[in-house]
Design a protein around this motif. Sequence first.
Motif, PDB file in Angstrom:
ATOM      1  N   THR A   5      13.409  -1.417  47.723  1.00  0.00           N
ATOM      2  CA  THR A   5      13.738  -0.330  48.627  1.00  0.00           C
ATOM      3  C   THR A   5      15.029   0.260  48.096  1.00  0.00           C
ATOM      4  N   VAL A   6      15.011   1.525  47.769  1.00  0.00           N
ATOM      5  CA  VAL A   6      16.157   2.151  47.132  1.00  0.00           C
ATOM      6  C   VAL A   6      16.922   2.981  48.153  1.00  0.00           C
ATOM      7  N   HIS A   7      18.230   2.776  48.194  1.00  0.00           N
ATOM      8  CA  HIS A   7      19.118   3.528  49.066  1.00  0.00           C
ATOM      9  C   HIS A   7      20.174   4.194  48.189  1.00  0.00           C
ATOM     10  N   PHE A   8      20.420   5.466  48.438  1.00  0.00           N
ATOM     11  CA  PHE A   8      21.397   6.196  47.643  1.00  0.00           C
ATOM     12  C   PHE A   8      22.602   6.576  48.493  1.00  0.00           C
ATOM     13  N   GLN A  21      34.046  10.354  42.401  1.00  0.00           N
ATOM     14  CA  GLN A  21      32.856   9.942  43.146  1.00  0.00           C
ATOM     15  C   GLN A  21      31.595  10.304  42.378  1.00  0.00           C
ATOM     16  N   TYR A  22      30.637   9.365  42.410  1.00  0.00           N
ATOM     17  CA  TYR A  22      29.356   9.552  41.732  1.00  0.00           C
ATOM     18  C   TYR A  22      28.226   9.107  42.652  1.00  0.00           C
ATOM     19  N   PRO A  23      27.048   9.706  42.484  1.00  0.00           N
ATOM     20  CA  PRO A  23      25.894   9.218  43.245  1.00  0.00           C
ATOM     21  C   PRO A  23      25.546   7.807  42.776  1.00  0.00           C
ATOM     22  N   CYS A  24      25.064   6.991  43.696  1.00  0.00           N
ATOM     23  CA  CYS A  24      24.727   5.623  43.314  1.00  0.00           C
ATOM     24  C   CYS A  24      23.505   5.131  44.057  1.00  0.00           C
ATOM     25  N   GLU A  25      22.919   4.103  43.486  1.00  0.00           N
ATOM     26  CA  GLU A  25      21.772   3.400  44.060  1.00  0.00           C
ATOM     27  C   GLU A  25      22.244   1.989  44.373  1.00  0.00           C
ATOM     28  N   HIS A  26      21.935   1.507  45.556  1.00  0.00           N
ATOM     29  CA  HIS A  26      22.383   0.180  45.966  1.00  0.00           C
ATOM     30  C   HIS A  26      21.497  -0.916  45.377  1.00  0.00           C
ATOM     31  N   THR A  27      22.122  -2.049  45.031  1.00  0.00           N
ATOM     32  CA  THR A  27      21.373  -3.258  44.696  1.00  0.00           C
ATOM     33  C   THR A  27      21.165  -3.991  46.019  1.00  0.00           C
ATOM     34  N   ASN A  28      20.657  -5.207  45.950  1.00  0.00           N
ATOM     35  CA  ASN A  28      20.485  -5.965  47.193  1.00  0.00           C
ATOM     36  C   ASN A  28      21.764  -6.696  47.602  1.00  0.00           C
TER      37      ASN A  28
END
Length: 146
Positions: A5-8, A21-28
């Motif tokens: 499940t990807v959260h940005f 600041q940069y866009p990111c994708e969360h790990t678990n």
Amino acid sequence: MPEFTVHFSLVTIQESTGPAQYPCEHTNNPALVIAACGSDSNGRPAFGAWRLVHVPSGLTLPIPVPHCDDIETLRWMGNQLANADIDWTADAAVLAKTAGPIVADLIRQADETDQATTPPGELATSTLRQICAANARVLAKESNGG
């Protein structure tokens, strides 16, 4: 293949020019994200130039080419690290000592995959990086009189 499940969101990274600041994708693990640090021709944030970022400190983990250019490899590394027995609340010096060996092992595994999947007769990008690093160490040693 596992499903994620990807959260940005956005992450602040400590750059040499100051925080950015940069866009990111969360790990678990909320303390570790994958940031897209690329920029387009107008200097706006864009996907690419991937980095693993320790959120509390804003510092990036040193993932070399070609692995930092491959989002799937970085997702795998990020989730391996997020699941590792690491105190992500520790300061950067302690974190480097505990996460460093795990990062080095993940890079080694990714290098082996890169070398195994490179077509015959071609030089794997990870092999070229290792050759350049070895040459740099020799040149540094020679310039220091060693």
